[in-house]
Design a protein around this motif. Structure first.
Motif, PDB file in Angstrom:
ATOM      1  N   TRP A 164       0.832  -1.198   0.000  1.00 48.42           N
ATOM      2  CA  TRP A 164       0.000   0.000   0.000  1.00 48.42           C
ATOM      3  C   TRP A 164       0.870   1.252   0.000  1.00 48.42           C
ATOM      4  N   LYS A 165       0.502   2.238  -0.813  1.00 50.71           N
ATOM      5  CA  LYS A 165       1.247   3.494  -0.869  1.00 50.71           C
ATOM      6  C   LYS A 165       1.005   4.347   0.375  1.00 50.71           C
ATOM      7  N   ARG A 166      -0.208   4.321   0.904  1.00 49.98           N
ATOM      8  CA  ARG A 166      -0.545   5.107   2.101  1.00 49.98           C
ATOM      9  C   ARG A 166      -0.859   4.146   3.248  1.00 49.98           C
ATOM     10  N   ALA A 167       0.046   3.230   3.468  1.00 52.43           N
ATOM     11  CA  ALA A 167      -0.219   2.112   4.376  1.00 52.43           C
ATOM     12  C   ALA A 167      -0.481   2.564   5.815  1.00 52.43           C
ATOM     13  N   GLU A 168       0.377   3.419   6.355  1.00 47.44           N
ATOM     14  CA  GLU A 168       0.243   3.815   7.752  1.00 47.44           C
ATOM     15  C   GLU A 168      -1.103   4.482   7.994  1.00 47.44           C
ATOM     16  N   GLU A 169      -1.459   5.426   7.123  1.00 48.76           N
ATOM     17  CA  GLU A 169      -2.692   6.182   7.307  1.00 48.76           C
ATOM     18  C   GLU A 169      -3.919   5.285   7.156  1.00 48.76           C
ATOM     19  N   ALA A 170      -3.942   4.453   6.101  1.00 48.97           N
ATOM     20  CA  ALA A 170      -5.090   3.579   5.869  1.00 48.97           C
ATOM     21  C   ALA A 170      -5.230   2.555   6.991  1.00 48.97           C
ATOM     22  N   TRP A 171      -4.101   2.004   7.439  1.00 49.94           N
ATOM     23  CA  TRP A 171      -4.147   1.011   8.510  1.00 49.94           C
ATOM     24  C   TRP A 171      -4.696   1.625   9.795  1.00 49.94           C
ATOM     25  N   ASP A 172      -4.232   2.824  10.137  1.00 49.17           N
ATOM     26  CA  ASP A 172      -4.715   3.477  11.350  1.00 49.17           C
ATOM     27  C   ASP A 172      -6.214   3.734  11.285  1.00 49.17           C
ATOM     28  N   MET A 173      -6.713   4.215  10.141  1.00 41.62           N
ATOM     29  CA  MET A 173      -8.146   4.487  10.002  1.00 41.62           C
ATOM     30  C   MET A 173      -8.956   3.194  10.159  1.00 41.62           C
ATOM     31  N   LEU A 174      -8.436   2.085   9.642  1.00 36.92           N
ATOM     32  CA  LEU A 174      -9.140   0.817   9.778  1.00 36.92           C
ATOM     33  C   LEU A 174      -9.201   0.377  11.230  1.00 36.92           C
ATOM     34  N   GLN A 175      -8.123   0.581  11.979  1.00 35.65           N
ATOM     35  CA  GLN A 175      -8.119   0.164  13.378  1.00 35.65           C
ATOM     36  C   GLN A 175      -9.166   0.927  14.193  1.00 35.65           C
ATOM     37  N   PHE A 176      -9.342   2.214  13.904  1.00 40.78           N
ATOM     38  CA  PHE A 176     -10.374   2.979  14.589  1.00 40.78           C
ATOM     39  C   PHE A 176     -11.773   2.482  14.220  1.00 40.78           C
ATOM     40  N   ALA A 177     -11.925   1.986  12.995  1.00 41.22           N
ATOM     41  CA  ALA A 177     -13.242   1.533  12.528  1.00 41.22           C
ATOM     42  C   ALA A 177     -13.586   0.137  13.015  1.00 41.22           C
ATOM     43  N   LEU A 178     -12.598  -0.639  13.413  1.00 40.14           N
ATOM     44  CA  LEU A 178     -12.826  -2.020  13.834  1.00 40.14           C
ATOM     45  C   LEU A 178     -13.182  -2.027  15.319  1.00 40.14           C
ATOM     46  N   ARG A 179     -14.445  -1.656  15.625  1.00 43.97           N
ATOM     47  CA  ARG A 179     -14.779  -1.332  17.014  1.00 43.97           C
ATOM     48  C   ARG A 179     -16.108  -1.893  17.510  1.00 43.97           C
ATOM     49  N   ILE A 180     -16.799  -2.728  16.742  1.00 47.82           N
ATOM     50  CA  ILE A 180     -18.058  -3.269  17.228  1.00 47.82           C
ATOM     51  C   ILE A 180     -17.958  -4.781  17.377  1.00 47.82           C
ATOM     52  N   GLY A 181     -18.971  -5.358  18.036  1.00 43.64           N
ATOM     53  CA  GLY A 181     -18.946  -6.796  18.277  1.00 43.64           C
ATOM     54  C   GLY A 181     -18.196  -7.126  19.551  1.00 43.64           C
ATOM     55  N   GLU A 182     -18.250  -8.387  19.925  1.00 42.95           N
ATOM     56  CA  GLU A 182     -17.609  -8.816  21.161  1.00 42.95           C
ATOM     57  C   GLU A 182     -16.091  -8.821  21.063  1.00 42.95           C
ATOM     58  N   ASN A 183     -15.567  -9.190  19.902  1.00 43.17           N
ATOM     59  CA  ASN A 183     -14.113  -9.301  19.753  1.00 43.17           C
ATOM     60  C   ASN A 183     -13.752  -9.087  18.290  1.00 43.17           C
ATOM     61  N   PRO A 184     -13.739  -7.816  17.826  1.00 43.83           N
ATOM     62  CA  PRO A 184     -13.443  -7.555  16.410  1.00 43.83           C
ATOM     63  C   PRO A 184     -12.047  -8.036  16.035  1.00 43.83           C
ATOM     64  N   ARG A 185     -11.952  -8.700  14.869  1.00 47.72           N
ATOM     65  CA  ARG A 185     -10.679  -9.265  14.423  1.00 47.72           C
ATOM     66  C   ARG A 185     -10.469  -8.992  12.949  1.00 47.72           C
ATOM     67  N   GLN A 186      -9.235  -9.183  12.504  1.00 48.16           N
ATOM     68  CA  GLN A 186      -8.896  -8.932  11.113  1.00 48.16           C
ATOM     69  C   GLN A 186      -7.859  -9.942  10.638  1.00 48.16           C
TER      70      GLN A 186
END
Length: 447
Positions: A164-186
């Protein structure tokens, strides 16, 4: 651990027939969609309480199939309309097109892996998949991290994070979005590259990983592809990254880097003027010893020394060897290439080094060398020869090149001692540095 498919492949024909006969009609229909039966070990999620599962693999190692099947396992219930563990999934690729064509519509993508009664519908306008049970997977591009600001998910599949060209930024935004459910995983499926976001992820205590080379999935790859890739890239750092799925790191301030070493690759050496074998012996000879660095190199020495070119032919280093074992390996390499001389560092072993070598071959041409300067100081003139394009590498030098990329101005930044690099430096010094000094030395006129 073997998959059910691997067990069947190795079983006698009568066992296979008995197994198939034992299945009901419904089981036979379901079997092609039962990934746990067909999967390779690296394609199955590890047990335990993890947040991120990273699947590192070479090209064609089955990473995409593993990611698609993990998404299926997350969203599907026991029956087509029953809920699964996850309801809102993010599918993040480098671009929208790549995410759609690989993760959704690809030959190993989600649609291809889904059985007819559970296959989701693709809503092109909204860039999302919708399952019969109501679960939704939405496609995102890593080029547009801001689109991940706002949505929320309980699962995510990230593909080729390392490119990914903008890996750090995209990864950080995804981590903030992974926030619902009992145990969000990726799950992250990627061929490894030396990038900060991947190294930080792998170092996180909540991350688990599996790994496989391209060859692990050979049953599903064209034989001609494997043959060509092995012929072209086996033994190179690029091959270790792209075929073996190894994470190769270029250390800051290193005297050599991956790009430079790939640029000096050749398929074969020309006729050589001289060949030497250089040895950097370990201090002791037991399982805890450093490696014994053994490097074979040759030179084309026509004309003035500043036009000479050297070729590194083989890294014949051995690990945890006794003195007789490494001496035998060094003498064998010398015989194999018809080397003119065997050069060995004797700082630690003194006369013992030569005595051990002569136990194997009393007549081998031998020269002892002593290190009067530090490793980095000795290596710098050799690194300069590489910068001048005067050193070439044959294939099969991956272990040596790994050490080279960890040798910095501050010293060696890897584990243990850089014995392979030391042997390389002694070999090239014997072929290139020492003769150049003799050439430039003023000669006494005889009157």
């Amino acid at each position: 651990m073997r998959s059910g498919a691997a067990w069947l492949a190795c079983a006698p024909q009568e066992t296979v027939e008995a197994f198939i006969a034992s299945l009901s009609d419904a089981a036979l229909v379901a079997l092609p969609w039962l990934f746990e039966f067909w999967a390779l070990p690296h394609q199955l999620p590890p047990e335990g309480d993890w947040r991120s599962w990273v699947i590192l693999g070479g090209r064609g190692a089955g990473k995409t199939r593993a990611g698609a099947e993990w998404v299926r396992a997350e969203v599907e219930g026991a029956r087509p309309l029953e809920r699964g563990r996850s309801r809102r999934v993010a599918l993040v690729g480098e671009t929208i097109d790549q995410a759609r064509e690989v993760m959704v519509f690809g030959e190993s993508g989600i649609l291809a892996c889904s059985p007819p009664d559970r296959r989701p519908e693709w809503e092109a306008g909204r860039k999302r998949l919708v399952w019969p049970n109501g679960a939704v997977a939405q496609v995102f591009s890593a080029h547009d991290p801001e689109r991940l600001r706002g949505p929320q998910f309980d699962a995510a599949w990230v593909d080729e994070l390392a490119k990914w060209k903008r890996a750090e930024e995209a990864w950080d935004m995804l981590q903030f979005a992974l926030r619902i459910g009992e145990n969000p995983r990726q799950v992250v499926t990627t061929t490894p590259r030396n990038v900060g976001v991947l190294k930080a992820l792998l170092a996180n205590p909540s991350t688990v990983r599996t790994h496989a080379p391209t060859d692990a999935n050979r049953a599903y790859l064209a034989a001609s592809f494997l043959q060509e890739m092995q012929a072209r890239y086996a033994g190179t750092r690029l091959g270790r990254q792209e075929l073996e799925g190894a994470l190769l790191e270029d250390v800051e301030g290193a005297l050599w880097n991956l790009a430079a070493l790939e640029a000096c690759r050749v398929d074969q050496a020309p006729e050589l003027s001289r060949i030497v074998v250089a040895v950097d012996p370990p201090v002791t000879g037991h399982s805890g010893s450093d490696e014994c660095g053994i490097v074979v190199a040759g030179v084309v020495s026509h004309g003035a020394p500043n036009t000479w070119r050297a070729f590194v032919l083989e890294d014949a280093s051995v690990s945890a060897a006794s003195p007789l074992e490494w001496a035998e390996a060094a003498v064998s390499a010398a015989a194999r290439y018809g080397a003119e001389r065997l050069v060995a560092e004797v700082n630690q072993g003194g006369d013992l080094v030569e005595n051990v070598i002569r136990q194997i071959d009393p007549m081998v041409p031998f020269r002892a060398v002593r290190a009067a300067r530090g490793k980095v100081v000795r290596a710098e003139p050799i690194a300069a020869l590489y910068e001048q394009g005067r050193i070439m590498h044959l294939r099969g030098l991956g272990g040596l090149e790994d050490q080279m990329c960890r040798m910095t101005q501050r010293g060696y930044q890897g584990k243990g001692s850089p014995d392979r690099v030391d042997a390389l430096v002694w070999a090239l010094s014997e072929l290139m540095i020492l003769p150049a000094g003799q050439w430039q030395r003023p000669r006494m006129r005889v009157l």
